[in-house]
Design a protein around this motif. Structure first.
Motif, mmCIF file in Angstrom:
data_model
loop_
_atom_site.group_PDB
_atom_site.id
_atom_site.type_symbol
_atom_site.label_atom_id
_atom_site.label_comp_id
_atom_site.label_asym_id
_atom_site.label_seq_id
_atom_site.Cartn_x
_atom_site.Cartn_y
_atom_site.Cartn_z
ATOM 1 N N TYR A 33 0.705 -1.130 -0.129
ATOM 2 C CA TYR A 33 -0.047 0.039 0.111
ATOM 3 C C TYR A 33 0.812 1.324 -0.093
ATOM 4 N N GLU A 34 0.301 2.276 -0.621
ATOM 5 C CA GLU A 34 0.858 3.828 -0.639
ATOM 6 C C GLU A 34 0.115 4.810 -0.398
ATOM 7 N N PHE A 35 0.622 5.992 0.050
ATOM 8 C CA PHE A 35 -0.360 6.990 0.396
ATOM 9 C C PHE A 35 -0.118 8.307 -0.561
ATOM 10 N N PHE A 36 -1.039 9.022 -0.925
ATOM 11 C CA PHE A 36 -0.830 10.261 -1.611
ATOM 12 C C PHE A 36 -1.758 11.174 -1.091
ATOM 13 N N ASN A 37 -1.041 12.457 -0.443
ATOM 14 C CA ASN A 37 -1.966 13.288 0.305
ATOM 15 C C ASN A 37 -2.007 14.568 -0.915
ATOM 16 N N PRO A 38 -3.330 14.841 -1.184
ATOM 17 C CA PRO A 38 -3.538 16.063 -2.007
ATOM 18 C C PRO A 38 -3.062 17.511 -1.763
ATOM 19 N N ARG A 39 -2.721 17.460 -0.293
ATOM 20 C CA ARG A 39 -2.185 18.925 0.160
ATOM 21 C C ARG A 39 -0.610 18.932 -0.391
ATOM 22 N N ASP A 40 -0.034 17.627 -0.809
ATOM 23 C CA ASP A 40 1.473 17.877 -1.237
ATOM 24 C C ASP A 40 1.424 18.357 -2.713
ATOM 25 N N PHE A 41 0.128 18.550 -3.278
ATOM 26 C CA PHE A 41 0.354 18.845 -4.763
ATOM 27 C C PHE A 41 -0.477 20.228 -4.979
ATOM 28 N N THR A 42 -1.233 20.799 -3.831
ATOM 29 C CA THR A 42 -1.568 21.943 -4.030
ATOM 30 C C THR A 42 -0.658 23.328 -4.144
ATOM 31 N N ASN A 44 -1.856 26.361 -3.626
ATOM 32 C CA ASN A 44 -2.246 27.250 -2.876
ATOM 33 C C ASN A 44 -1.285 27.341 -1.606
ATOM 34 N N LYS A 45 -0.815 28.804 -1.421
ATOM 35 C CA LYS A 45 0.469 28.811 -0.238
ATOM 36 C C LYS A 45 0.124 28.573 0.900
ATOM 37 N N HIS A 46 -1.430 28.356 1.197
ATOM 38 C CA HIS A 46 -1.597 28.124 2.600
ATOM 39 C C HIS A 46 -2.150 26.360 2.658
ATOM 40 N N LYS A 47 -1.467 25.870 1.745
ATOM 41 C CA LYS A 47 -1.928 24.391 1.435
ATOM 42 C C LYS A 47 -3.500 23.898 1.580
ATOM 43 N N LYS A 48 -4.280 24.733 1.198
ATOM 44 C CA LYS A 48 -5.730 24.533 1.066
ATOM 45 C C LYS A 48 -6.052 23.632 -0.132
ATOM 46 N N VAL A 49 -6.805 22.829 -0.091
ATOM 47 C CA VAL A 49 -7.263 21.897 -1.027
ATOM 48 C C VAL A 49 -8.773 21.941 -1.081
ATOM 49 N N ASP A 50 -9.558 22.809 -0.540
ATOM 50 C CA ASP A 50 -10.939 22.989 -0.555
ATOM 51 C C ASP A 50 -11.463 24.573 -1.215
ATOM 52 N N LYS A 51 -12.598 24.518 -1.893
ATOM 53 C CA LYS A 51 -13.048 25.810 -1.998
ATOM 54 C C LYS A 51 -14.478 25.636 -1.959
ATOM 55 N N GLN A 52 -15.185 27.011 -1.942
ATOM 56 C CA GLN A 52 -16.787 27.172 -1.962
ATOM 57 C C GLN A 52 -17.469 26.485 -3.157
ATOM 58 N N MET A 53 -18.529 25.985 -3.039
ATOM 59 C CA MET A 53 -19.274 25.424 -3.836
ATOM 60 C C MET A 53 -19.908 26.575 -4.900
#
Length: 229
Positions: A33-42, A44-53
């Motif tokens: 098994y292996e992990f990938f964290n979307p925060r490592d790819f953002t 955004n300077k604040h490491k955000k991965v979410d936005k308003q709909m």
């Protein structure tokens, strides 16, 4: 087989592989098994991965750029990656899916958080989408683990004894028949007598009939034209 988990919270998943059957499967290299964290790819300077709909609505969505870049990297490293999204709005995950997917080499589970994932990510990358039940969870990590567990135990060598898969629930569209262990009597409760007589043909017939009865009671939708013997 390799499981690849895309998640903001790897620590919610990894401990499940530290014990019991899956631990032995990892140690024997039947699964990895292996992990990938979307925060490592953002970006955004604040490491955000979410936005308003768009269009309004409560909560935030995991947005496109981090997930696009993350999944592109996974596909670059694993060209045969089969990408699955656990979603509430999806077809139910079933035992036949677990058996079918156990033949894949690289399965990716993308775990959503917040109010979910931007639909464009799903449209571009999903090979399949599954629901594990008609309820809502706080994230996709538990459904990912549920599916990974069900798939892993169907990988050759993981269970050690392949016969363990033969009489399980959902084989032949039936729930598993009741099982018993020693002692034969405990607190005035006894084992079904036929199980004690050693006639394997009669025991098999009895188990089949009990499986039909159990399925009719708990999951009548699974039973169509099956009749007791």
């Amino acid at each position: 087989m390799k499981f690849i988990f895309v998640t903001l919270f790897p620590n919610l998943i990894e401990p499940y592989f530290y014990d019991s059957i899956l631990k032995r499967a990892v140690e024997s290299n039947f699964i990895t098994y292996e992990f990938f964290n979307p925060r490592d790819f953002t970006k955004n300077k604040h490491k955000k991965v979410d936005k308003q709909m768009i269009g309004g609505g409560a909560g935030m969505l995991m947005t496109t750029q981090p997930l696009f870049d993350c999944l592109d990297e996974i596909k670059r490293k694993n060209p045969d990656a089969y990408i699955i999204f656990p979603l509430a709005a999806a077809k139910p995950f079933k035992q036949n899916d677990a058996k079918r997917l156990a033949k894949k080499q690289n399965i990716v589970f993308v775990s959503g958080r917040y109010e979910g994932i931007d639909e464009r990510v799903i449209e571009k990358y999903a090979n399949e989408v599954f629901s594990i039940g008609e309820f809502i969870l706080t994230g996709g990590e538990l459904p990912s683990l549920v599916m990974a567990d069900a798939i892993a135990r169907n990988v050759d060598g993981v269970l050690g004894n392949a016969d363990s898969l033969v009489e399980e629930s959902y084989e032949n569209d039936l729930l598993e028949a009741p099982s018993f262990s020693k002692p034969e009597k405990f607190e005035n409760l006894s084992v079904v007598k036929e199980f004690l007589k050693g006639n394997h043909s009669k025991i098999a017939t009895l188990k089949y009939n009990l499986a039909i009865c159990k399925t009719k009671y708990f999951r009548p939708s699974l039973v169509t034209n099956k009749k007791t013997k």
